[in-house]
Design a protein around this motif. Structure first.
Motif: not given
Length: 147
Positions: A85, A95, A101, A103, A105-107, A113-116, A126
């Motif tokens: 991240i 994104d 991007i 912190r 932005s995390v799903r 957890c994911s970051l796209s 991702e």
């Protein structure tokens, strides 16, 4: 230097989910991975896996699919997820909506957890981590799903 653990899954867009499920099952021996059932409706994907669970494909039904790239998802541990991240944010990586991007932005998907993000050409990537409990506490997610 940051490293990627492994490819976690690849998103593939299909025009007809029923036909795709039949084909991937019959030809590649893949079936629906029921662990992902709670998120499948929310995110419009059906996660398939081979019998050992070492290969996963996230099928998303979308009309008019053509030369649209699928997302490649990499899996990393929790500490590396945080480092990614910060690295992506520091490099001003964006994104798919053009937002840098960060912190937030995390799903949070409940058990991972994911970051796209996208490359300069719009190809989607991702990073995911299954160290969910630890990350949820560190990022103060409390079940929130950003973006």
């Amino acid at each position: 230097m940051l490293t990627l653990g492994k490819i976690d899954h690849i998103h593939i867009r299909v025009a007809d989910l029923k036909v795709a499920l039949d084909w991937y099952g019959r030809v590649l021996g893949m079936g629906i991975d029921t662990r992902y059932h709670p998120i499948q409706e929310d995110h419009g994907v059906t996660m398939l896996a081979n019998p050992s669970g070492s290969v996963r494909l996230a099928l998303g039904e979308e009309a008019g699919t053509g030369n649209v790239p699928g997302t490649v998802a990499f899996s990393v541990g929790g500490q590396d997820f945080l480092a990614w991240i910060d690295s992506l944010a520091g490099q001003r990586v964006r994104d798919n909506k053009g937002e840098t991007i960060a912190r937030d932005s995390v799903r949070d998907h409940g058990f991972f957890c994911s970051l796209s993000f996208v490359d300069p050409f719009g190809n989607p990537f991702e990073i995911v981590s299954y160290d969910h409990t630890w990350l949820a506490a560190k990022l103060k997610l409390n079940g929130r799903s950003a973006h």
